[in-house]
Design an enzyme around this catalytic site. Structure first.
Site, PDB file in Angstrom:
ATOM      1  N   THR A  22       0.823  -1.212   0.000  1.00 14.62           N
ATOM      2  CA  THR A  22       0.000   0.000   0.000  1.00 14.62           C
ATOM      3  C   THR A  22       0.857   1.262   0.000  1.00 14.62           C
ATOM      4  O   THR A  22       2.066   1.213   0.211  1.00 14.62           O
ATOM      5  CB  THR A  22      -0.906   0.026   1.240  1.00 14.62           C
ATOM      6  OG1 THR A  22      -0.096   0.067   2.421  1.00 14.62           O
ATOM      7  CG2 THR A  22      -1.812  -1.186   1.292  1.00 14.62           C
ATOM      8  N   ASP A  23       0.204   2.398  -0.206  1.00 13.41           N
ATOM      9  CA  ASP A  23       0.882   3.684  -0.147  1.00 13.41           C
ATOM     10  C   ASP A  23       0.055   4.651   0.694  1.00 13.41           C
ATOM     11  O   ASP A  23      -0.979   4.277   1.242  1.00 13.41           O
ATOM     12  CB  ASP A  23       1.139   4.224  -1.563  1.00 13.41           C
ATOM     13  CG  ASP A  23      -0.147   4.469  -2.344  1.00 13.41           C
ATOM     14  OD1 ASP A  23      -1.176   4.864  -1.749  1.00 13.41           O
ATOM     15  OD2 ASP A  23      -0.133   4.264  -3.562  1.00 13.41           O
ATOM     16  N   ALA A  24       0.522   5.884   0.787  1.00  3.52           N
ATOM     17  CA  ALA A  24      -0.079   6.848   1.711  1.00  3.52           C
ATOM     18  C   ALA A  24      -1.499   7.259   1.321  1.00  3.52           C
ATOM     19  O   ALA A  24      -2.185   7.922   2.101  1.00  3.52           O
ATOM     20  CB  ALA A  24       0.806   8.084   1.848  1.00  3.52           C
ATOM     21  N   GLY A  28      -3.638   5.063   1.097  1.00  4.01           N
ATOM     22  CA  GLY A  28      -4.402   4.053   1.836  1.00  4.01           C
ATOM     23  C   GLY A  28      -4.736   2.831   1.011  1.00  4.01           C
ATOM     24  O   GLY A  28      -5.350   1.886   1.509  1.00  4.01           O
TER      25      GLY A  28
END
Lengths: 135, 135, 135, 135
Positions: free
Chosen positions: D15-17, D19
């Site tokens: 995942t990344d920031a 979400g």
């Protein structure tokens, strides 16, 4: 101290130009095993790992890398949590290379702290997590 | 013990669903800084990190994650090697968040061992690497 | 159609067991270049890439991988945005290997769509982004 | 055109920031599925993906990202190879989100070319791979 086991194949994106798994990927795989252990006791991962006011960042990690792993290797990770204080716990991981004979490929530990995500004050572990850690 | 500094911006692929950098990425960034330190003393990375008979795997790592980092944060990593034995050395990393004021965001160490890639017997450090470690 | 350029060294964590950069990493590096282009026009990345009600997910990507890259290679990525509709835009990337002579190593495109993060209804591009895309 | 299916849980490192899963990770997961399809017909991955004189780099990729995925989501990837020429083939991937109801989350294609790793001249596909592609 319950132990949960997670199995996994080493994939090409896990490797680096030395032909074996990149060292930081052992820790990513340990985190996968931690996630699966939480899912196994019914903790909903989608919510748990997003910021819902309470966060559980990793404050420390340590790892001993004992054997190289290549694409296609089958591994098992044994995950054991231990209570450390009201608001901290550790997770120990033994990563086993499964063939030709079962051998330890890495031993790792992560240390987690429970925080209020706004104030960053320490909080007691959420009940569902405490139940897993203290089981 | 020479110290080399490497600067870097935190990018979106470094982050995870908690909105901050994933813990194992700190170690990847430490490795980037190690590479840049080697390049700075003239070691050709393309050859150094492929298997040319002599390999320098990371046997251990430890890290303390002190502050979260978000996409766009500017960081500097200070890299300091230390001789440990004829065939091992450690590298220490201090990762600094540069703004608004300079603060330590992580402290890490990797332990490297020099091996013959076929026999996995321990070897003395290659001369060019020894020159950097012992400088 | 402004073009922004971002330079970068290929690092060991970008590579795989074939000894060269893993194909999906070209797209990660393209995204880094996109981030730097946005930062260059003053868009705050920490907020832009977190969910603030408006999100800009990548709906499509395509890439031609023309040359392998190894650890230590120096590259430049040229980034050019193009308006596609009220709520979509594309970004084109040319990734250049800089030595021994400058040659194209990859050509990529990403297609972005602006959405309300709750309803997932399409929205007009935010003003600051539109200014970059339409410049 | 045989179809192979590979199942997988989305993990936190994917995942990344924002979400959700980072776009380039869909392609990494597609590659995992390709590896599992090859293993399923008895191709030894450790050798196949290291440079043994014959390499099969990905020359092109394209992807449509249809639905976001979060940590804990269960997915299935259907993999279908297609012969393109004597020395090239494509692989099509449909990535399904499995719950609450089965829906397509991504559709991807990779294009592979068989090369002599020294001269980079095109070669006919190795027999064991051709058997899978042409089945």
């Amino acid at each position: 101290m319950p132990t949960f086991s997670y199995s996994r194949t080493i994939h090409f994106p896990d490797t680096d130009a030395a032909g074996v798994i990149f060292f930081a990927r052992y820790l990513s795989i340990a985190h996968e095993a931690y996630e699966e252990a939480l899912a196994d006791v019914g903790i909903p991962l989608g919510q748990f790992f997003s910021d819902q006011g309470v966060i559980l960042p990793i404050a420390k990690s340590e790892a001993s890398y004992l054997r190289p792993l290549v694409c296609g290797d089958r591994v098992r990770i044994d995950v054991t949590p231990t209570r450390f204080s009201d608001n901290t716990f550790t997770v120990d991981y033994v990563l086993w290379k499964l063939s030709p004979t079962e051998k330890r490929a890495a031993v790792m530990r992560t240390e987690h702290v429970c925080l209020d995500s706004s104030s960053r004050a320490r909080l007691a572990l959420p009940a569902e997590l405490a139940a897993w850690v203290d089981a």
